[in-house]
Motif scaffolding. Structure first.
Motif, PDB file in Angstrom:
ATOM      1  N   LYS A  51       0.623 -16.632 -72.194  1.00 53.99           N
ATOM      2  CA  LYS A  51       0.710 -16.211 -73.591  1.00 53.99           C
ATOM      3  C   LYS A  51       1.071 -17.349 -74.531  1.00 53.99           C
ATOM      4  N   GLY A  52       1.740 -18.394 -74.002  1.00 53.51           N
ATOM      5  CA  GLY A  52       2.111 -19.526 -74.839  1.00 53.51           C
ATOM      6  C   GLY A  52       0.946 -20.354 -75.314  1.00 53.51           C
ATOM      7  N   GLY A  53      -0.234 -20.175 -74.691  1.00 54.27           N
ATOM      8  CA  GLY A  53      -1.430 -20.843 -75.164  1.00 54.27           C
ATOM      9  C   GLY A  53      -1.810 -22.073 -74.384  1.00 54.27           C
ATOM     10  N   LEU A  54      -2.738 -22.817 -74.943  1.00 53.61           N
ATOM     11  CA  LEU A  54      -3.323 -23.985 -74.302  1.00 53.61           C
ATOM     12  C   LEU A  54      -3.288 -25.147 -75.283  1.00 53.61           C
ATOM     13  N   ALA A  55      -2.727 -26.271 -74.861  1.00 53.91           N
ATOM     14  CA  ALA A  55      -2.520 -27.426 -75.740  1.00 53.91           C
ATOM     15  C   ALA A  55      -3.512 -28.532 -75.419  1.00 53.91           C
ATOM     16  N   VAL A  56      -4.014 -29.195 -76.470  1.00 53.57           N
ATOM     17  CA  VAL A  56      -4.868 -30.375 -76.298  1.00 53.57           C
ATOM     18  C   VAL A  56      -4.436 -31.435 -77.306  1.00 53.57           C
ATOM     19  N   ASN A  57      -4.690 -32.694 -76.967  1.00 50.23           N
ATOM     20  CA  ASN A  57      -4.344 -33.813 -77.852  1.00 50.23           C
ATOM     21  C   ASN A  57      -5.341 -33.949 -78.994  1.00 50.23           C
ATOM     22  N   ILE A  58      -4.844 -34.412 -80.136  1.00 51.99           N
ATOM     23  CA  ILE A  58      -5.712 -34.724 -81.264  1.00 51.99           C
ATOM     24  C   ILE A  58      -5.100 -35.896 -82.033  1.00 51.99           C
ATOM     25  N   PRO A  59      -5.894 -36.936 -82.343  1.00 52.38           N
ATOM     26  CA  PRO A  59      -5.347 -38.063 -83.109  1.00 52.38           C
ATOM     27  C   PRO A  59      -5.196 -37.704 -84.579  1.00 52.38           C
ATOM     28  N   LEU A  60      -4.287 -38.394 -85.252  1.00 50.24           N
ATOM     29  CA  LEU A  60      -4.005 -38.111 -86.659  1.00 50.24           C
ATOM     30  C   LEU A  60      -5.253 -38.269 -87.522  1.00 50.24           C
ATOM     31  N   SER A  61      -6.044 -39.313 -87.270  1.00 48.69           N
ATOM     32  CA  SER A  61      -7.228 -39.563 -88.103  1.00 48.69           C
ATOM     33  C   SER A  61      -8.214 -38.406 -88.039  1.00 48.69           C
ATOM     34  N   VAL A  62      -8.296 -37.751 -86.897  1.00 50.71           N
ATOM     35  CA  VAL A  62      -9.207 -36.608 -86.748  1.00 50.71           C
ATOM     36  C   VAL A  62      -8.600 -35.356 -87.354  1.00 50.71           C
ATOM     37  N   LEU A  63      -7.313 -35.150 -87.117  1.00 46.59           N
ATOM     38  CA  LEU A  63      -6.650 -33.973 -87.670  1.00 46.59           C
ATOM     39  C   LEU A  63      -6.756 -33.927 -89.189  1.00 46.59           C
TER      40      LEU A  63
ATOM     41  N   TYR B  62      -5.786 -28.886 -66.069  1.00 51.32           N
ATOM     42  CA  TYR B  62      -4.734 -28.138 -66.751  1.00 51.32           C
ATOM     43  C   TYR B  62      -3.391 -28.282 -66.047  1.00 51.32           C
ATOM     44  N   GLN B  63      -2.416 -28.716 -66.826  1.00 48.40           N
ATOM     45  CA  GLN B  63      -1.054 -28.960 -66.345  1.00 48.40           C
ATOM     46  C   GLN B  63      -0.133 -27.883 -66.911  1.00 48.40           C
ATOM     47  N   PRO B  64       0.718 -27.274 -66.094  1.00 50.91           N
ATOM     48  CA  PRO B  64       1.594 -26.218 -66.618  1.00 50.91           C
ATOM     49  C   PRO B  64       2.754 -26.773 -67.433  1.00 50.91           C
ATOM     50  N   ILE B  65       3.111 -26.056 -68.468  1.00 51.73           N
ATOM     51  CA  ILE B  65       4.338 -26.298 -69.230  1.00 51.73           C
ATOM     52  C   ILE B  65       5.307 -25.198 -68.816  1.00 51.73           C
ATOM     53  N   ILE B  66       6.390 -25.597 -68.155  1.00 53.19           N
ATOM     54  CA  ILE B  66       7.290 -24.656 -67.488  1.00 53.19           C
ATOM     55  C   ILE B  66       8.512 -24.369 -68.352  1.00 53.19           C
ATOM     56  N   ARG B  67       8.874 -23.104 -68.447  1.00 62.36           N
ATOM     57  CA  ARG B  67      10.121 -22.725 -69.128  1.00 62.36           C
ATOM     58  C   ARG B  67      11.273 -22.942 -68.143  1.00 62.36           C
ATOM     59  N   LEU B  68      12.172 -23.876 -68.456  1.00 62.32           N
ATOM     60  CA  LEU B  68      13.173 -24.307 -67.484  1.00 62.32           C
ATOM     61  C   LEU B  68      14.162 -23.208 -67.106  1.00 62.32           C
ATOM     62  N   ARG B  69      14.447 -22.317 -68.046  1.00 66.03           N
ATOM     63  CA  ARG B  69      15.495 -21.342 -67.729  1.00 66.03           C
ATOM     64  C   ARG B  69      15.085 -20.347 -66.647  1.00 66.03           C
ATOM     65  N   ASN B  70      13.762 -20.132 -66.460  1.00 57.97           N
ATOM     66  CA  ASN B  70      13.358 -19.169 -65.437  1.00 57.97           C
ATOM     67  C   ASN B  70      12.213 -19.663 -64.545  1.00 57.97           C
ATOM     68  N   GLY B  71      11.682 -20.862 -64.804  1.00 60.05           N
ATOM     69  CA  GLY B  71      10.626 -21.398 -63.962  1.00 60.05           C
ATOM     70  C   GLY B  71       9.251 -20.821 -64.208  1.00 60.05           C
ATOM     71  N   HIS B  72       9.088 -19.980 -65.216  1.00 63.42           N
ATOM     72  CA  HIS B  72       7.785 -19.389 -65.503  1.00 63.42           C
ATOM     73  C   HIS B  72       6.900 -20.356 -66.291  1.00 63.42           C
ATOM     74  N   THR B  73       5.598 -20.219 -66.118  1.00 58.79           N
ATOM     75  CA  THR B  73       4.657 -21.032 -66.882  1.00 58.79           C
ATOM     76  C   THR B  73       4.559 -20.478 -68.300  1.00 58.79           C
ATOM     77  N   ALA B  74       4.940 -21.305 -69.282  1.00 55.35           N
ATOM     78  CA  ALA B  74       4.932 -20.867 -70.674  1.00 55.35           C
ATOM     79  C   ALA B  74       3.595 -21.138 -71.348  1.00 55.35           C
ATOM     80  N   ALA B  75       2.940 -22.256 -70.975  1.00 59.92           N
ATOM     81  CA  ALA B  75       1.678 -22.660 -71.606  1.00 59.92           C
ATOM     82  C   ALA B  75       0.990 -23.644 -70.666  1.00 59.92           C
ATOM     83  N   LEU B  76      -0.198 -24.061 -71.055  1.00 54.28           N
ATOM     84  CA  LEU B  76      -0.936 -25.071 -70.306  1.00 54.28           C
ATOM     85  C   LEU B  76      -1.289 -26.226 -71.225  1.00 54.28           C
ATOM     86  N   GLU B  77      -1.354 -27.423 -70.650  1.00 59.20           N
ATOM     87  CA  GLU B  77      -1.832 -28.589 -71.391  1.00 59.20           C
ATOM     88  C   GLU B  77      -3.125 -29.061 -70.759  1.00 59.20           C
ATOM     89  N   GLY B  78      -4.178 -29.215 -71.576  1.00 60.61           N
ATOM     90  CA  GLY B  78      -5.447 -29.706 -71.089  1.00 60.61           C
ATOM     91  C   GLY B  78      -5.491 -31.224 -71.125  1.00 60.61           C
TER      92      GLY B  78
END
Length: 238
Positions: A99-111, A35-51
């Motif tokens: 609170k921003g949630g957790l993101a994962v990749n999905i290919p178009l053909s699967v979506l 899990y990699q953090p997605i950081i809100r630049l204006r305050n440095g807080h973790t907004a979400a995670l990417e798996g």
């Protein structure tokens, strides 16, 4: 790690052996998410995670770019997506999730598969109580040839509380301009981000994305902000 070149461990084997090993890894639930953090630049807080999916293999932990193209070549993209979703369901309660949630990749053909919204809703029910949404990052490996159909799928997912982000936007990429697609956010590819300090063309391109995205309430996420110069540049651009 989204490169397309297979590592030596996989290149050395024939396609049949590769398929057998990957199928065994998928059926045995051997894949991991880091899990990699997605950081809100204006305050440095973790907004979400990417798996980020990883395959423990022999003494290596293979990154996505080393085996996702193989999975797609072998017709295993759906199996891989199911494996990732199961891993998300397993990890959700064990990973401190913003609170921003957790993101994962999905290919178009699967979506675009008819059963995917139902499958995703079932995965969310498995999570139980969670702080934020499951975010889907639509990868760049396939061209969007049927925007109307994709819009219907995305609206159905939106009603289920599953936002979709457009991933890997590179310099000159026009997918973000497809009218009517309700993306919750746009992710800038590392190559575009790294070009910002030295290329006016890249900055002008990003400003167009920002103007459009801010007007529509979309996130804009910059990948690969890995040094103070890139942090200052992306923050100053908004």
């Amino acid at each position: 790690g989204q490169g397309r070149k297979l590592p030596s461990q996989l290149r050395a084997k024939n396609l049949s052996d590769q398929e057998q090993e990957l199928r065994a890894a998928l059926s045995g639930r051997l894949l991991l998410l880091r899990y990699q953090p997605i950081i809100r630049l204006r305050n440095g807080h973790t907004a979400a995670l990417e798996g980020l999916v990883r395959w423990p293999r022999q003494e290596a932990l293979l990154q996505a770019g080393a085996f996702v193209p193989l999975a797609e070549k072998l017709g295993l993209a759906l199996d891989l997506t199911h494996a990732v979703l199961e891993r998300v369901a397993h990890d959700w309660q064990r990973t401190p999730s913003p609170k921003g949630g957790l993101a994962v990749n999905i290919p178009l053909s699967v979506l675009m598969l008819p059963e995917m919204p139902t499958r995703l809703a079932a995965t969310l029910r498995q999570h139980g109580k969670r702080r934020g949404p499951l975010l889907l990052e639509l990868t760049e490996t396939e061209a969007i040839r049927d925007p109307s159909r994709l819009r219907r799928v995305m609206l159905r997912l939106k009603r289920l509380g599953i936002p979709v982000l457009l991933d890997d936007v590179t310099l000159g990429d026009q997918r973000w301009r497809l009218a009517g697609l309700p993306f919750a956010g746009v992710k800038l590819d590392r190559s575009l981000v790294e070009a910002l300090p030295r290329q006016m063309r890249a900055r002008h391109f990003l400003r167009r994305i920002l103007t459009d995205s801010h007007a529509k309430g979309r996130y804009v996420i910059a990948e690969g902000v890995s040094n103070p110069l890139l942090r200052r540049t992306t923050r100053s651009l908004g």
